[in-house]
Design a protein around this motif. Structure first.
Motif, PDB file in Angstrom:
ATOM      1  N   ALA A 128      -0.786 -43.840  36.818  1.00  0.00           N
ATOM      2  CA  ALA A 128      -1.514 -44.209  35.595  1.00  0.00           C
ATOM      3  C   ALA A 128      -2.327 -43.031  35.054  1.00  0.00           C
ATOM      4  O   ALA A 128      -2.695 -43.017  33.880  1.00  0.00           O
ATOM      5  CB  ALA A 128      -2.429 -45.400  35.853  1.00  0.00           C
ATOM      6  N   CYS A 129      -2.582 -42.051  35.885  1.00  0.00           N
ATOM      7  CA  CYS A 129      -3.362 -40.870  35.479  1.00  0.00           C
ATOM      8  C   CYS A 129      -2.427 -39.842  34.841  1.00  0.00           C
ATOM      9  O   CYS A 129      -2.108 -38.808  35.437  1.00  0.00           O
ATOM     10  CB  CYS A 129      -4.086 -40.277  36.676  1.00  0.00           C
ATOM     11  SG  CYS A 129      -5.282 -41.370  37.429  1.00  0.00           S
ATOM     12  N   THR A 130      -2.026 -40.112  33.635  1.00  0.00           N
ATOM     13  CA  THR A 130      -1.036 -39.278  32.944  1.00  0.00           C
ATOM     14  C   THR A 130      -1.588 -37.921  32.522  1.00  0.00           C
ATOM     15  O   THR A 130      -0.814 -37.003  32.271  1.00  0.00           O
ATOM     16  CB  THR A 130      -0.494 -40.014  31.699  1.00  0.00           C
ATOM     17  OG1 THR A 130      -1.604 -40.350  30.853  1.00  0.00           O
ATOM     18  CG2 THR A 130       0.252 -41.268  32.098  1.00  0.00           C
ATOM     19  N   GLN A 131      -2.920 -37.775  32.467  1.00  0.00           N
ATOM     20  CA  GLN A 131      -3.537 -36.504  32.062  1.00  0.00           C
ATOM     21  C   GLN A 131      -3.864 -35.598  33.252  1.00  0.00           C
ATOM     22  O   GLN A 131      -4.336 -34.486  33.077  1.00  0.00           O
ATOM     23  CB  GLN A 131      -4.842 -36.784  31.294  1.00  0.00           C
ATOM     24  CG  GLN A 131      -4.715 -37.737  30.135  1.00  0.00           C
ATOM     25  CD  GLN A 131      -3.850 -37.173  29.029  1.00  0.00           C
ATOM     26  OE1 GLN A 131      -4.008 -36.019  28.647  1.00  0.00           O
ATOM     27  NE2 GLN A 131      -2.928 -37.974  28.526  1.00  0.00           N
ATOM     28  N   LEU A 132      -3.624 -36.081  34.465  1.00  0.00           N
ATOM     29  CA  LEU A 132      -4.008 -35.369  35.678  1.00  0.00           C
ATOM     30  C   LEU A 132      -3.297 -34.014  35.778  1.00  0.00           C
ATOM     31  O   LEU A 132      -2.079 -33.931  35.707  1.00  0.00           O
ATOM     32  CB  LEU A 132      -3.678 -36.225  36.904  1.00  0.00           C
ATOM     33  CG  LEU A 132      -4.364 -35.898  38.207  1.00  0.00           C
ATOM     34  CD1 LEU A 132      -5.882 -35.902  38.058  1.00  0.00           C
ATOM     35  CD2 LEU A 132      -3.954 -36.891  39.269  1.00  0.00           C
ATOM     36  N   GLN A 133      -4.099 -32.957  35.921  1.00  0.00           N
ATOM     37  CA  GLN A 133      -3.558 -31.596  36.010  1.00  0.00           C
ATOM     38  C   GLN A 133      -3.779 -30.978  37.385  1.00  0.00           C
ATOM     39  O   GLN A 133      -2.958 -30.208  37.858  1.00  0.00           O
ATOM     40  CB  GLN A 133      -4.208 -30.704  34.950  1.00  0.00           C
ATOM     41  CG  GLN A 133      -3.919 -31.131  33.546  1.00  0.00           C
ATOM     42  CD  GLN A 133      -4.749 -30.336  32.534  1.00  0.00           C
ATOM     43  OE1 GLN A 133      -5.525 -29.462  32.876  1.00  0.00           O
ATOM     44  NE2 GLN A 133      -4.568 -30.665  31.263  1.00  0.00           N
ATOM     45  N   THR A 134      -4.920 -31.316  38.018  1.00  0.00           N
ATOM     46  CA  THR A 134      -5.274 -30.726  39.309  1.00  0.00           C
ATOM     47  C   THR A 134      -5.650 -31.821  40.296  1.00  0.00           C
ATOM     48  O   THR A 134      -6.498 -32.661  39.991  1.00  0.00           O
ATOM     49  CB  THR A 134      -6.485 -29.767  39.154  1.00  0.00           C
ATOM     50  OG1 THR A 134      -6.190 -28.810  38.145  1.00  0.00           O
ATOM     51  CG2 THR A 134      -6.803 -29.067  40.451  1.00  0.00           C
ATOM     52  N   VAL A 135      -5.022 -31.787  41.473  1.00  0.00           N
ATOM     53  CA  VAL A 135      -5.354 -32.714  42.559  1.00  0.00           C
ATOM     54  C   VAL A 135      -5.518 -31.887  43.828  1.00  0.00           C
ATOM     55  O   VAL A 135      -4.607 -31.143  44.202  1.00  0.00           O
ATOM     56  CB  VAL A 135      -4.241 -33.771  42.786  1.00  0.00           C
ATOM     57  CG1 VAL A 135      -4.626 -34.716  43.913  1.00  0.00           C
ATOM     58  CG2 VAL A 135      -3.968 -34.555  41.527  1.00  0.00           C
ATOM     59  N   ASP A 136      -6.673 -32.007  44.470  1.00  0.00           N
ATOM     60  CA  ASP A 136      -6.922 -31.295  45.726  1.00  0.00           C
ATOM     61  C   ASP A 136      -6.961 -32.326  46.846  1.00  0.00           C
ATOM     62  O   ASP A 136      -7.869 -33.155  46.896  1.00  0.00           O
ATOM     63  CB  ASP A 136      -8.242 -30.531  45.646  1.00  0.00           C
ATOM     64  CG  ASP A 136      -8.501 -29.664  46.876  1.00  0.00           C
ATOM     65  OD1 ASP A 136      -7.751 -29.785  47.887  1.00  0.00           O
ATOM     66  OD2 ASP A 136      -9.442 -28.860  46.831  1.00  0.00           O
ATOM     67  N   ILE A 137      -5.958 -32.293  47.718  1.00  0.00           N
ATOM     68  CA  ILE A 137      -5.904 -33.224  48.851  1.00  0.00           C
ATOM     69  C   ILE A 137      -6.011 -32.470  50.177  1.00  0.00           C
ATOM     70  O   ILE A 137      -5.677 -33.009  51.226  1.00  0.00           O
ATOM     71  CB  ILE A 137      -4.628 -34.087  48.818  1.00  0.00           C
ATOM     72  CG1 ILE A 137      -3.378 -33.220  48.828  1.00  0.00           C
ATOM     73  CG2 ILE A 137      -4.641 -35.044  47.639  1.00  0.00           C
ATOM     74  CD1 ILE A 137      -2.092 -33.988  49.062  1.00  0.00           C
ATOM     75  N   SER A 138      -6.484 -31.228  50.139  1.00  0.00           N
ATOM     76  CA  SER A 138      -6.593 -30.420  51.361  1.00  0.00           C
ATOM     77  C   SER A 138      -7.586 -31.035  52.345  1.00  0.00           C
ATOM     78  O   SER A 138      -8.454 -31.822  51.974  1.00  0.00           O
ATOM     79  CB  SER A 138      -7.022 -28.999  51.003  1.00  0.00           C
ATOM     80  OG  SER A 138      -8.296 -29.000  50.393  1.00  0.00           O
ATOM     81  N   SER A 139      -7.442 -30.673  53.600  1.00  0.00           N
ATOM     82  CA  SER A 139      -8.336 -31.114  54.685  1.00  0.00           C
ATOM     83  C   SER A 139      -8.419 -32.636  54.771  1.00  0.00           C
ATOM     84  O   SER A 139      -9.501 -33.213  54.835  1.00  0.00           O
ATOM     85  CB  SER A 139      -9.732 -30.506  54.524  1.00  0.00           C
ATOM     86  OG  SER A 139      -9.659 -29.110  54.528  1.00  0.00           O
ATOM     87  N   ASN A 140      -7.264 -33.271  54.764  1.00  0.00           N
ATOM     88  CA  ASN A 140      -7.135 -34.708  54.960  1.00  0.00           C
ATOM     89  C   ASN A 140      -6.132 -34.939  56.085  1.00  0.00           C
ATOM     90  O   ASN A 140      -5.801 -34.015  56.821  1.00  0.00           O
ATOM     91  CB  ASN A 140      -6.674 -35.391  53.658  1.00  0.00           C
ATOM     92  CG  ASN A 140      -7.837 -35.742  52.751  1.00  0.00           C
ATOM     93  OD1 ASN A 140      -8.609 -36.632  53.036  1.00  0.00           O
ATOM     94  ND2 ASN A 140      -7.950 -35.005  51.652  1.00  0.00           N
ATOM     95  N   SER A 141      -5.632 -36.142  56.201  1.00  0.00           N
ATOM     96  CA  SER A 141      -4.686 -36.490  57.264  1.00  0.00           C
ATOM     97  C   SER A 141      -3.252 -36.618  56.770  1.00  0.00           C
ATOM     98  O   SER A 141      -2.435 -37.269  57.410  1.00  0.00           O
ATOM     99  CB  SER A 141      -5.123 -37.813  57.914  1.00  0.00           C
ATOM    100  OG  SER A 141      -6.416 -37.692  58.443  1.00  0.00           O
ATOM    101  N   PHE A 142      -2.934 -36.002  55.646  1.00  0.00           N
ATOM    102  CA  PHE A 142      -1.580 -36.070  55.104  1.00  0.00           C
ATOM    103  C   PHE A 142      -0.624 -35.284  56.005  1.00  0.00           C
ATOM    104  O   PHE A 142      -0.930 -34.161  56.393  1.00  0.00           O
ATOM    105  CB  PHE A 142      -1.527 -35.493  53.685  1.00  0.00           C
ATOM    106  CG  PHE A 142      -2.271 -36.299  52.666  1.00  0.00           C
ATOM    107  CD1 PHE A 142      -1.730 -37.458  52.140  1.00  0.00           C
ATOM    108  CD2 PHE A 142      -3.528 -35.896  52.231  1.00  0.00           C
ATOM    109  CE1 PHE A 142      -2.421 -38.213  51.203  1.00  0.00           C
ATOM    110  CE2 PHE A 142      -4.226 -36.640  51.298  1.00  0.00           C
ATOM    111  CZ  PHE A 142      -3.675 -37.807  50.779  1.00  0.00           C
TER     112      PHE A 142
END
Length: 176
Positions: free
Chosen positions: A152-166
């Motif tokens: 739903a976040c169609t404008q999203l340009q930057t996502v930082d998911i570092s330092s997680n459990s992915f």
């Protein structure tokens, strides 16, 4: 703010000091075992009163600690209403409180920073409520997945998911 939202708000904080304050010490457990007999009612009553007094002091300390966290989040929500940047980094959140959605209901967020908390998952409500965000920082949490509603976040340009459990890149990010 609704009382139910407020309780949810308080329960969304992870405060190590609160956990430590609510732990029963080894001495308290031993004292309960030793003095928990019927023929020692007077001693048991005094021990019970002392335990209740200590518990009341711990509760007061917990409320004081949590109160600071609540005030911090509310102030940051107020700031976000002015600049459209919600920064809840380092607030020791275990989850995104429903109260935040309530406080931010008429705000078009551009940036959302939830870094350095202990959040395990993002509620589907976040991308649906803040679909105009362009930057999302989720670094330094305990997440292992993202909701499908992130599309739903169609404008999203930057996502930082570092330092997680992915263990792999969340598939939903490839759909953006």
């Amino acid at each position: 703010m609704n009382f139910v939202y407020f309780l949810d708000f308080l329960n969304s904080f992870y405060i190590e000091e609160v956990e430590a304050a609510n732990r029963v010490t080894r001495q308290e457990r031993v004292a309960r075992m030793v003095f928990n007999r019927d023929d020692n009612n007077d001693i048991t009553d005094r021990l019970t009163q002392e335990t209740h007094r200590r518990q009341a002091m711990r509760t007061a300390r917990c409320v004081r600690i949590l109160g600071k966290g609540v005030v911090k989040v509310v102030h940051r929500c107020d700031d976000a209403k002015e600049n459209n940047v919600l920064d809840l980094s380092g607030c020791q959140l275990m989850q995104m409180p429903d109260a935040v959605f309530h406080l931010m209901r008429n705000t078009a967020l551009v940036t959302c920073n939830l870094s350095n908390n202990v959040i395990t998952k993002i509620p589907p409500k976040l991308p649906l409520s803040f679909s105009l965000i362009t930057e999302l920082n989720l670094s330094g949490n305990r997440m292992s997945g993202l909701p499908q509603e992130m599309t739903a976040c169609t404008q999203l340009q930057t996502v930082d998911i570092s330092s997680n459990s992915f263990v792999a890149l969340p598939p939903v990010l490839l759909q953006l």
